[in-house]
Write an enzyme that holds these catalytic residues in place. Structure first.
Site, PDB file in Angstrom:
ATOM      1  N   GLY A 120      -8.049  32.067 -33.425  1.00 19.59           N
ATOM      2  CA  GLY A 120      -8.460  32.107 -32.028  1.00 19.59           C
ATOM      3  C   GLY A 120      -8.382  33.505 -31.449  1.00 19.59           C
ATOM      4  O   GLY A 120      -8.018  33.689 -30.283  1.00 19.59           O
ATOM      5  N   LEU A 141      -8.205  34.088 -24.804  1.00 22.83           N
ATOM      6  CA  LEU A 141      -7.233  34.737 -23.923  1.00 22.83           C
ATOM      7  C   LEU A 141      -5.956  35.086 -24.678  1.00 22.83           C
ATOM      8  O   LEU A 141      -5.482  36.221 -24.641  1.00 22.83           O
ATOM      9  CB  LEU A 141      -6.922  33.801 -22.745  1.00 22.83           C
ATOM     10  CG  LEU A 141      -5.820  34.219 -21.779  1.00 22.83           C
ATOM     11  CD1 LEU A 141      -6.215  35.473 -21.029  1.00 22.83           C
ATOM     12  CD2 LEU A 141      -5.505  33.082 -20.811  1.00 22.83           C
ATOM     13  N   TYR A 200      -5.255  16.526 -23.847  1.00 30.94           N
ATOM     14  CA  TYR A 200      -4.870  17.849 -24.362  1.00 30.94           C
ATOM     15  C   TYR A 200      -3.378  17.882 -24.672  1.00 30.94           C
ATOM     16  O   TYR A 200      -2.958  18.389 -25.719  1.00 30.94           O
ATOM     17  CB  TYR A 200      -5.222  18.914 -23.324  1.00 30.94           C
ATOM     18  CG  TYR A 200      -4.824  20.318 -23.689  1.00 30.94           C
ATOM     19  CD1 TYR A 200      -5.552  21.047 -24.632  1.00 30.94           C
ATOM     20  CD2 TYR A 200      -3.731  20.928 -23.093  1.00 30.94           C
ATOM     21  CE1 TYR A 200      -5.178  22.353 -24.972  1.00 30.94           C
ATOM     22  CE2 TYR A 200      -3.358  22.226 -23.420  1.00 30.94           C
ATOM     23  CZ  TYR A 200      -4.090  22.925 -24.353  1.00 30.94           C
ATOM     24  OH  TYR A 200      -3.718  24.208 -24.689  1.00 30.94           O
ATOM     25  N   PRO A 238       4.063  28.352 -23.891  1.00 30.98           N
ATOM     26  CA  PRO A 238       3.759  29.273 -22.790  1.00 30.98           C
ATOM     27  C   PRO A 238       3.432  28.496 -21.509  1.00 30.98           C
ATOM     28  O   PRO A 238       2.828  27.422 -21.551  1.00 30.98           O
ATOM     29  CB  PRO A 238       2.516  30.031 -23.280  1.00 30.98           C
ATOM     30  CG  PRO A 238       2.414  29.721 -24.742  1.00 30.98           C
ATOM     31  CD  PRO A 238       3.026  28.374 -24.918  1.00 30.98           C
ATOM     32  N   LEU A 267      -1.198  30.895 -18.201  1.00 33.29           N
ATOM     33  CA  LEU A 267      -1.539  32.256 -18.609  1.00 33.29           C
ATOM     34  C   LEU A 267      -2.754  32.783 -17.857  1.00 33.29           C
ATOM     35  O   LEU A 267      -3.605  32.008 -17.417  1.00 33.29           O
ATOM     36  CB  LEU A 267      -1.836  32.289 -20.111  1.00 33.29           C
ATOM     37  CG  LEU A 267      -0.729  31.781 -21.035  1.00 33.29           C
ATOM     38  CD1 LEU A 267      -1.256  31.630 -22.447  1.00 33.29           C
ATOM     39  CD2 LEU A 267       0.461  32.716 -20.993  1.00 33.29           C
ATOM     40  N   LYS A 294     -14.044  33.142  -7.495  1.00 32.98           N
ATOM     41  CA  LYS A 294     -14.485  32.631  -6.193  1.00 32.98           C
ATOM     42  C   LYS A 294     -14.379  33.692  -5.100  1.00 32.98           C
ATOM     43  O   LYS A 294     -15.321  33.899  -4.319  1.00 32.98           O
ATOM     44  CB  LYS A 294     -13.644  31.406  -5.792  1.00 32.98           C
ATOM     45  CG  LYS A 294     -14.068  30.108  -6.444  1.00 32.98           C
ATOM     46  CD  LYS A 294     -13.267  28.952  -5.862  1.00 32.98           C
ATOM     47  CE  LYS A 294     -13.748  27.621  -6.385  1.00 32.98           C
ATOM     48  NZ  LYS A 294     -13.006  26.484  -5.765  1.00 32.98           N
ATOM     49  N   TRP A 354      -9.432  23.848  -4.283  1.00 31.28           N
ATOM     50  CA  TRP A 354      -9.153  22.430  -4.497  1.00 31.28           C
ATOM     51  C   TRP A 354      -7.705  22.084  -4.165  1.00 31.28           C
ATOM     52  O   TRP A 354      -6.782  22.853  -4.439  1.00 31.28           O
ATOM     53  CB  TRP A 354      -9.417  22.069  -5.949  1.00 31.28           C
ATOM     54  CG  TRP A 354     -10.871  21.876  -6.267  1.00 31.28           C
ATOM     55  CD1 TRP A 354     -11.939  22.251  -5.516  1.00 31.28           C
ATOM     56  CD2 TRP A 354     -11.400  21.261  -7.442  1.00 31.28           C
ATOM     57  NE1 TRP A 354     -13.104  21.917  -6.147  1.00 31.28           N
ATOM     58  CE2 TRP A 354     -12.806  21.303  -7.328  1.00 31.28           C
ATOM     59  CE3 TRP A 354     -10.828  20.695  -8.579  1.00 31.28           C
ATOM     60  CZ2 TRP A 354     -13.650  20.779  -8.317  1.00 31.28           C
ATOM     61  CZ3 TRP A 354     -11.655  20.172  -9.552  1.00 31.28           C
ATOM     62  CH2 TRP A 354     -13.051  20.209  -9.424  1.00 31.28           C
ATOM     63  N   ARG A 403       3.426  26.442  -9.166  1.00 31.30           N
ATOM     64  CA  ARG A 403       3.091  26.796 -10.543  1.00 31.30           C
ATOM     65  C   ARG A 403       3.775  28.099 -10.947  1.00 31.30           C
ATOM     66  O   ARG A 403       4.095  28.949 -10.113  1.00 31.30           O
ATOM     67  CB  ARG A 403       1.568  26.956 -10.703  1.00 31.30           C
ATOM     68  CG  ARG A 403       0.776  25.674 -10.570  1.00 31.30           C
ATOM     69  CD  ARG A 403       1.026  24.738 -11.745  1.00 31.30           C
ATOM     70  NE  ARG A 403       0.200  23.534 -11.626  1.00 31.30           N
ATOM     71  CZ  ARG A 403       0.576  22.429 -10.992  1.00 31.30           C
ATOM     72  NH1 ARG A 403       1.767  22.396 -10.390  1.00 31.30           N
ATOM     73  NH2 ARG A 403      -0.203  21.367 -10.957  1.00 31.30           N
TER      74      ARG A 403
END
Length: 311
Positions: free
Chosen positions: A11, A15, A137, A164, A167, A188, A203, A210
């Site tokens: 990967g 990111l 997920y 993690p 991120l 945005k 939203w 968080r």
């Protein structure tokens, strides 16, 4: 690991993977191998086994995954669980069969129960119901975590896992249909600033809390664990600091330079009310994050601007 060790980043364009490549190269590692999805489909068992048999990597960072925000997880749950299970199963089994010296599996703090006691300790895994919006997920990631644990337990494989927190940073996904909250806010506010819009909608209620960690800090922690940790239990990677979505949006607004109004759409889902990790384990091992949230957002916005010139 030594500077000539053969290191496979699964990967490497994402990111997480791209941050790992950056950090390893900065540290002087010279034998990093990678493959694009076109070159190697990690959901294809035969291709994965052929790759491991041919390349024989010594160390593996398993950062490849299908990821997305609330909307993507809600819309494509079957894709999220299937693709992530296939990637994990194929890479971890091949790492065992072809005798990889050490593997680090990257999970996500969404694996923890929705109402886990805060801050979340590593021991909270599998103690309660998951958040419904990213359950598919999370189940896949839990399976990968447990797979590493059981291969270590049964075969003695040096497979470890880390968790993690949220991120952000260079090479993030800024697609508003599938991105996470922070890159979505950056895009945005930037587009509103460029277009002259007077309002940006966010939203939810803005009340959920968080935790965010800049991706290069996370990559540094992963390399630290690869070199210094070999226990069965996974390790949280985070800052131990939290921020409300409202405060986060206000910070991004300021960094971007948007001068209009911020409006919260309370008809849209909030997700988990609070998600803060305990990072005592990682801190006690000798690692602590370096990049503050405000500095990280500035770095992330500059990266967005450099890859979206003229937007």
């Amino acid at each position: 690991m030594n500077k000539e060790s053969k290191i496979y980043i699964a990967g490497h364009r994402g990111l997480v993977g791209s941050a790992l490549v950056r950090k390893l190269e900065i540290r002087g590692f010279t034998n990093i191998i990678s493959r694009t999805h076109k070159e190697l489909d990690l959901t294809n068992q035969n291709q994965v086994r052929e790759f491991f048999e041919t390349e024989k990597p010594e160390y593996v960072f398993l950062a490849a995954a299908k990821v997305g925000g609330i909307h993507a997880n809600n819309t494509y749950p079957a894709d999220f669980i299937y693709e992530n299970l296939m990637i994990q199963n194929n890479v971890i089994k091949a790492a065992h069969d072809f005798k990889v010296a050490k593997l680090l599996f990257l999970g996500s703090t969404c694996i923890y129960p929705k109402m886990a006691p805060q801050p979340i300790k590593e021991e909270c895994l599998l103690t309660g119901a998951l958040e419904e919006t990213n359950e598919a997920y999370a189940v896949a990631k839990i399976a990968g975590l447990e797979m590493c644990k059981f291969f270590k337990r049964q075969y003695g494989d040096n497979f470890i896992s880390c968790m993690p927190t949220n991120l952000y940073g260079p090479n993030d996904n800024f697609d508003l249909k599938s991105s996470h909250v922070l890159p979505a806010l950056i895009r945005k506010f930037h587009e509103a600033k460029v277009s002259g819009s007077e309002v940006v909608e966010v939203w939810g209620t803005g009340t959920p809390l968080r935790e965010f960690i800049y991706v290069d800090d996370m990559a540094d922690a992963c390399i630290f664990l690869m070199e210094n940790y070999s226990e069965e239990q996974h390790v949280n990677i985070g800052t131990g600091e939290e921020v409300s979505i409202r405060r986060l949006a206000e910070t991004v607004k300021k960094v971007v330079g948007f001068e209009g109004e911020l409006v919260f759409n309370t008809n849209m889902p909030d997700g988990t009310p609070r998600k803060l990790t305990t990072v005592h384990k990682l801190n006690e091992l000798g690692w602590k994050h370096k990049v503050s949230l405000n500095s990280g957002i500035e770095l992330a916005y500059n990266s967005y601007l450099s890859t979206n010139k003229g937007v």
